[in-house]
Design a protein around this motif. Structure first.
Motif, PDB file in Angstrom:
ATOM      1  N   GLY A 119       2.502   2.771   5.321  1.00  0.00           N
ATOM      2  CA  GLY A 119       3.907   2.384   5.449  1.00  0.00           C
ATOM      3  C   GLY A 119       4.107   0.917   5.790  1.00  0.00           C
ATOM      4  N   ALA A 120       3.339   0.431   6.774  1.00  0.00           N
ATOM      5  CA  ALA A 120       3.508  -0.957   7.226  1.00  0.00           C
ATOM      6  C   ALA A 120       3.114  -1.941   6.121  1.00  0.00           C
ATOM      7  N   ILE A 121       2.084  -1.580   5.367  1.00  0.00           N
ATOM      8  CA  ILE A 121       1.629  -2.463   4.281  1.00  0.00           C
ATOM      9  C   ILE A 121       2.709  -2.539   3.210  1.00  0.00           C
ATOM     10  N   ILE A 122       3.224  -1.373   2.840  1.00  0.00           N
ATOM     11  CA  ILE A 122       4.240  -1.322   1.785  1.00  0.00           C
ATOM     12  C   ILE A 122       5.466  -2.145   2.187  1.00  0.00           C
ATOM     13  N   ALA A 123       5.809  -2.033   3.472  1.00  0.00           N
ATOM     14  CA  ALA A 123       6.971  -2.788   3.964  1.00  0.00           C
ATOM     15  C   ALA A 123       6.739  -4.292   3.848  1.00  0.00           C
ATOM     16  N   ALA A 124       5.471  -4.700   3.874  1.00  0.00           N
ATOM     17  CA  ALA A 124       5.170  -6.142   3.825  1.00  0.00           C
ATOM     18  C   ALA A 124       5.037  -6.666   2.386  1.00  0.00           C
ATOM     19  N   VAL A 125       4.947  -5.759   1.424  1.00  0.00           N
ATOM     20  CA  VAL A 125       4.776  -6.188   0.019  1.00  0.00           C
ATOM     21  C   VAL A 125       6.120  -6.644  -0.549  1.00  0.00           C
ATOM     22  N   ASP A 126       6.040  -7.636  -1.405  1.00  0.00           N
ATOM     23  CA  ASP A 126       7.242  -8.198  -2.026  1.00  0.00           C
ATOM     24  C   ASP A 126       8.039  -7.104  -2.766  1.00  0.00           C
TER      25      ASP A 126
END
Lengths: 315, 72
Positions: A119-126
């Motif tokens: 979740g946190a990674i996806i939130a950081a992706v453009d």
């Protein structure tokens, strides 16, 4: 009784185990919650077996420049391992790496990504990148994956993805069907245009998927339940008649009866006077189900709204 | 030879997941347990291969250090 939730869980387990869809039919006979818990434990079990390896590979990846890491992921590791390693990388590094990976590779990788971990990674992706990945997933009909990300992406991303799906009612329906956290359906349905909502009903009719559409109704808030029920009630009589027959055949009456409690008096009247409900066996079953689900109070004038012919059948 | 369920128990599948499997009728239990095991083995092989192949991208002078990092 096998509901659409049972079937959704069966399909998700088949996906995790990488077997053909429909090959584990007996799973749909188990309790939904039990199968869901089993699938989640299994997913965690598989992940933890390799977490140390993922962690080591992530360590190696951190030593390399981002471009070399991207090449490593694409050319040597492949999407399955890259997904595991991504979860062991710091989110900023993972997001930068995602920015260097082509969207078709990211789409493949996302099939193996566990949203609860990522979740946190996806939130950081453009956002543009996520929308582009979603476009690939829609084209490849990867609705389980698409649905799994509904709860971890931002509302603006979700809005853009829903716009991309357009009036493809079947795709919209499948996403809703596989959404893990059903409360998230409120966000999805709120973002649908009226045309998309109508497309959903058309798809249900064309593909004999009325039970699937109806199964989503109880998860919506009261306002959305009312809006969707009234919209469905404005559809063609033939389609609504098929809906009632599909429900009777499947046996899960509750969502249909709930929709009756949410619609306008005029729509209720036209819904309970359909030809299907002029068949004695079906009408009697309907009355029994109303009692079973304790919904008579929510529909106090139900019997008064029945036609004389229907009342005679019940006499 | 041990049953798929016994193997999964030895491999550390959580008790709750084992309970789900053992509550199924015998034939279904065997089918599902075998599938869970087979998927596990496929995933294991895939990771092992990837760890070996990862060394290929490392420049030769660093390979020893990286090997230690990945396999120690």
């Amino acid at each position: 009784m096998t509901t659409m939730d049972h079937l959704a869980e069966q399909t998700k387990l088949e996906r995790l185990l990488q077997v053909d869809e429909g090959s584990l039919g007996f799973v749909a006979e188990q309790e939904v919650q039990a199968t869901r818990a089993f699938r989640q434990q299994l997913s965690e079990f598989y992940y933890q077996r390799h977490q140390d390896a993922f962690h080591r590979l992530a360590g190696l990846s951190k030593l390399l420049p981002i471009s070399a890491s991207a090449k490593l992921a694409m050319n040597l590791l492949g999407p399955v391992l890259a997904a595991g390693i991504a979860c062991e990388l710091p989110k900023d590094r993972a997001a930068k790496l995602a920015g260097r990976l082509p969207t078709d590779f990211l789409a493949k990788l996302s099939l193996y990504l566990e949203p609860s971990r990522a979740g946190a990674i996806i939130a950081a992706v453009d956002e543009d990148h996520i929308v582009e990945v979603a476009r690939h997933l829609i084209a490849q009909q990867e609705f389980i994956t698409l649905a799994s990300f509904v709860t971890v992406i931002s509302e603006s991303t979700l809005r853009r993805i829903i716009q991309q799906v357009g009036n493809d009612g079947l795709s919209l329906l499948k996403v809703g069907f596989y959404v893990e956290e059903k409360t998230a359906l409120n966000n999805v349905v709120t973002l649908l245009s009226e045309q998309q909502r109508r497309a959903l009903f058309l798809a249900a009719d064309e593909h004999s998927l009325w039970p699937a559409v109806l199964s989503l109704l109880p998860y919506l808030n009261d306002t959305l339940q009312g809006e969707m029920s009234n919209l469905a009630a404005e559809g063609e009589e033939q389609a609504r008649d098929k809906l009632v027959r599909a429900v009777a055949q499947q046996g899960d009456w509750y969502p249909l009866l709930l929709s009756w409690t949410r619609m306008s008096q005029e729509n209720l009247e036209s819904s309970i006077r359909l030809p299907a409900l002029h068949e004695e066996a079906l009408l009697r079953e309907c009355m029994a189900q109303l009692e079973k689900h304790n919904l008579q109070q929510a529909l106090p004038n139900f019997t008064e709204l029945l036609t004389e012919e229907q009342q005679a059948l019940l006499a | 030879m041990s049953s798929p369920i016994e193997t999964l128990r030895q491999e550390g599948l959580p008790e709750q997941a084992l309970a789900y499997l053992t509550a199924l009728p015998e034939e279904q239990q065997q089918t599902l347990a075998q599938q869970v095991l087979s998927t596990m083995q496929k995933k294991d092989e895939r990771v092992e291969k990837a760890l070996s192949r990862a060394l290929d991208v490392v420049p030769a002078p660093l390979r020893r250090t990286v090997r230690k990092m990945l396999f120690s």
